[in-house]
Design an enzyme around this catalytic site. Structure first.
Site, PDB file in Angstrom:
ATOM      1  N   LYS A   1       0.853  -1.196   0.000  1.00 65.96           N
ATOM      2  CA  LYS A   1       0.000   0.000   0.000  1.00 65.96           C
ATOM      3  C   LYS A   1       0.883   1.237   0.000  1.00 65.96           C
ATOM      4  O   LYS A   1       1.894   1.282   0.727  1.00 65.96           O
ATOM      5  CB  LYS A   1      -0.916  -0.020   1.234  1.00 65.96           C
ATOM      6  CG  LYS A   1      -1.922   1.130   1.253  1.00 65.96           C
ATOM      7  CD  LYS A   1      -2.906   0.999   2.406  1.00 65.96           C
ATOM      8  CE  LYS A   1      -3.952   2.107   2.381  1.00 65.96           C
ATOM      9  NZ  LYS A   1      -4.926   2.022   3.480  1.00 65.96           N
TER      10      LYS A   1
ATOM     11  N   SER B   1      -9.849   2.220   2.365  1.00 63.21           N
ATOM     12  CA  SER B   1      -8.937   2.927   1.489  1.00 63.21           C
ATOM     13  C   SER B   1      -7.907   2.027   0.815  1.00 63.21           C
ATOM     14  O   SER B   1      -7.265   2.447  -0.125  1.00 63.21           O
ATOM     15  CB  SER B   1      -8.206   3.996   2.297  1.00 63.21           C
ATOM     16  OG  SER B   1      -7.396   3.380   3.292  1.00 63.21           O
TER      17      SER B   1
ATOM     18  N   SER C   1     -10.302  -0.001   6.655  1.00 63.05           N
ATOM     19  CA  SER C   1      -9.704   0.004   5.318  1.00 63.05           C
ATOM     20  C   SER C   1      -9.021  -1.271   4.851  1.00 63.05           C
ATOM     21  O   SER C   1      -8.614  -1.356   3.701  1.00 63.05           O
ATOM     22  CB  SER C   1      -8.722   1.162   5.185  1.00 63.05           C
ATOM     23  OG  SER C   1      -9.451   2.335   4.951  1.00 63.05           O
TER      24      SER C   1
HETATM   25  N1  GLN Z   1     -13.564   4.746   5.739  1.00 59.22           N
HETATM   26  C1  GLN Z   1     -12.915   5.218   6.904  1.00 59.22           C
HETATM   27  C2  GLN Z   1     -12.469   6.656   6.724  1.00 59.22           C
HETATM   28  O1  GLN Z   1     -12.649   7.172   5.664  1.00 59.22           O
HETATM   29  C3  GLN Z   1     -11.769   4.333   7.281  1.00 59.22           C
HETATM   30  C4  GLN Z   1     -10.552   4.534   6.477  1.00 59.22           C
HETATM   31  C5  GLN Z   1      -9.396   3.723   6.938  1.00 59.22           C
HETATM   32  O2  GLN Z   1      -9.562   2.732   7.635  1.00 59.22           O
HETATM   33  N2  GLN Z   1      -8.212   4.180   6.564  1.00 59.22           N
HETATM   34  O3  GLN Z   1     -11.962   7.260   7.623  1.00 59.22           O
END
Ligand code: GLN
Length: 483
Positions: free
Chosen positions: A74, A149, A173
């Site tokens: 990532k 994400s 995410s």
């Molecule tokens: N969807 C959540 C956010 O936008 C979690 C994102 C994540 O876990 N990085 O904050």
């Protein structure tokens, strides 16, 4: 022999038996990257160095645990001399001088990093539509989001390009894109995996973890990714078990909690059907289901969306065109430099979070929002503590539904609600895993299991028993990628 859709275990065996050379494996991997270029799963490739490392392995055999295994990283983990953008324009020219501990751990166990995967900007999102480098497509259908994400990582694994990828999970995410792409992903206990070299979003919630086709591969990766790291003050100094050791243990007699407060009748009936069938399946394996109450669980999403933006507004203040990040052209003066570098460098969602965060941390509102959210967070953790006195694990759907169309969710609040089932584990620091559990309209759907602190072995054991007796995780998309 095709390498597409193979697991780490299968690829290791192919390498061992010399059915394929290290070099051929990596070349074939890059052929797949090119073939599925339309997924937009990668931001930066590491082709030259990856092929070099593979060649070296062909010349000198190694018995390292992940020797020769291609892994996608990532783009939130800093990688020495390899561009790291975090999906943002502000870091679009950032070449880190060192690597994250996770990257070092994986690479020193023999794996080959083939490139950096696309992601929501600074990991803020649930659909992978907020990346400066464009949206990621889900291999399961043209114009479907892969979730976010860690959407690039999930898409690359789901498309069978790589057997595994790294992800990070602040509010879901790893688990949410795993669910939407039909793969397996685990967010370990907070502190299990070092955050050193992970570009911080919300430091008290961020946690790295593996994404792969199977629970077994996730366990193999956990063995290498976990370590106590003196460079990360929140890194746990706990014994690290061999996560593969107890995978096959019988699960008869395990008690799994179903959360009373999650009203599943509000979900699509096909989503509920998938969940009920998973329950029945576990019952056939001797699991007992018990209703548990988490009275404050409905406050998870609002709590998360105070705590996470607060920490992000503080963490992202370092990207100012001076300390870090791309500087605007011809600034008039220092203030202009700050304002324009940040205005041009960040996308809309990141700006929204910074504004919310600065507001809830401001002198006049700190007590009403940030402090209150931290107090509620403690209550949520206490609820889990009580529940785990009665059950071994808790089970929920991972997501409210399967992958949705890109561009179809324009209301940010609606998007935030995507995290309904995943954020509680982050707020409480608990481990959670998502495994493929069925299909709705030919789109995969995940099942989430949450364990008590440091109980990853049990989580992996119970999830592995599901995969041993079902074949949802073996299905592959037919890859009609049109966009
Ligand atoms: N969807 C959540 C956010 O936008 C979690 C994102 C994540 O876990 N990085 O904050």
């Amino acid at each position: 022999m095709s390498i597409q859709f193979k697991t780490i275990k299968e690829l290791s065996l192919m390498l061992e038996k010399k059915d394929i050379s290290n070099h051929e494996l990596i070349e074939e991997t890059f052929n797949l990257v090119e073939k599925y270029d339309k997924l937009n799963a990668f931001i930066t490739l590491n082709k030259e160095k990856a092929l070099e490392k593979a060649k070296a392995l062909d010349n000198k055999s190694s018995d390292l645990a992940l020797s020769g295994i291609p892994i996608a990283q990532k783009d939130l983990f800093v990688t020495k001399n390899l561009r790291t953008t975090c999906g943002s324009n502000i870091l679009s020219n950032f070449i880190p001088p060192y690597s994250a501990t996770v990257i070092e751990n994986l690479e020193s166990s023999g794996c080959i990093s083939i490139g950096k995967t696309n992601m929501d900007e600074f990991a803020m999102g649930s659909s992978n539509e907020t990346s400066f480098f464009g949206k990621v497509n889900n291999p399961w259908g043209a114009n479907l989001v892969p979730g976010g994400s860690s959407g690039g990582s999930a898409a690359a694994v789901a498309a069978g390009i790589v057997p595994a990828a790294t992800g990070t999970d602040t509010g879901g995410s790893i688990r949410q894109p795993a669910s939407l792409c039909g793969i397996t992903g685990i967010k370990p206990t907070y502190g299990r995996i070092s955050r050193w070299g992970m570009i911080a979003f919300a430091s008290s919630l961020d946690q790295a973890g593996p994404m792969a086709r199977t629970v077994e591969d996730c366990a193999i990766l956990m063995n290498q990714m976990c370590s106590h790291d003196s460079k990360d003050t929140t890194s746990l100094d706990e014994a690290i078990p061999d996560f593969t050791k107890n995978l096959d243990k019988e699960i008869k007699g395990k008690k799994i909690g179903i959360v009373k407060e999650f009203d599943l009748s509000k979900l699509d009936k096909n989503v509920v059907k998938v969940f009920e069938e998973s329950k029945k399946h576990y019952e056939s394996l001797g699991v007992e289901f018990i209703e548990v109450s988490l009275p404050n669980i409905s406050l998870s999403v609002p709590t998360y969306y105070v705590v996470a933006p607060a920490e992000c507004s503080s963490n992202l203040s370092r990207f100012d065109g001076v300390k870090y990040g791309k500087r605007c052209e011809n600034p008039k003066d220092l203030e202009d430099l700050y304002i324009r570098s940040r205005s041009e460098g960040f996308g809309d969602e990141v700006k929204r979070r910074i504004l919310i965060g600065a507001y809830v941390l401001s002198a006049g509102f700190y007590d009403a929002y940030y402090k209150k959210a931290q107090q509620v967070r403690r209550l949520i953790k206490n609820d889990f503590d009580d529940a785990f006195k009665k059950v071994d694990l808790i089970m929920t759907p991972t997501t409210r539904g399967p992958a949705f169309e890109a561009g179809s969710m324009s209301d940010p609040i609606e998007m935030y609600l995507e995290d309904l089932f995943t954020v509680p584990a982050n707020l409480a620091g608990l481990p959670g895993i998502s495994i493929p559990s069925g299909y709705v309209d030919n789109k995969p759907l995940g099942l989430q299991l949450i364990g008590n602190s440091l109980q990853e072995e049990q989580l992996l054991n119970v999830a592995h028993n599901f995969q041993k007796t079902t074949d949802w995780h073996l299905k592959t998309p037919d890859m009609e990628i049109k966009s």
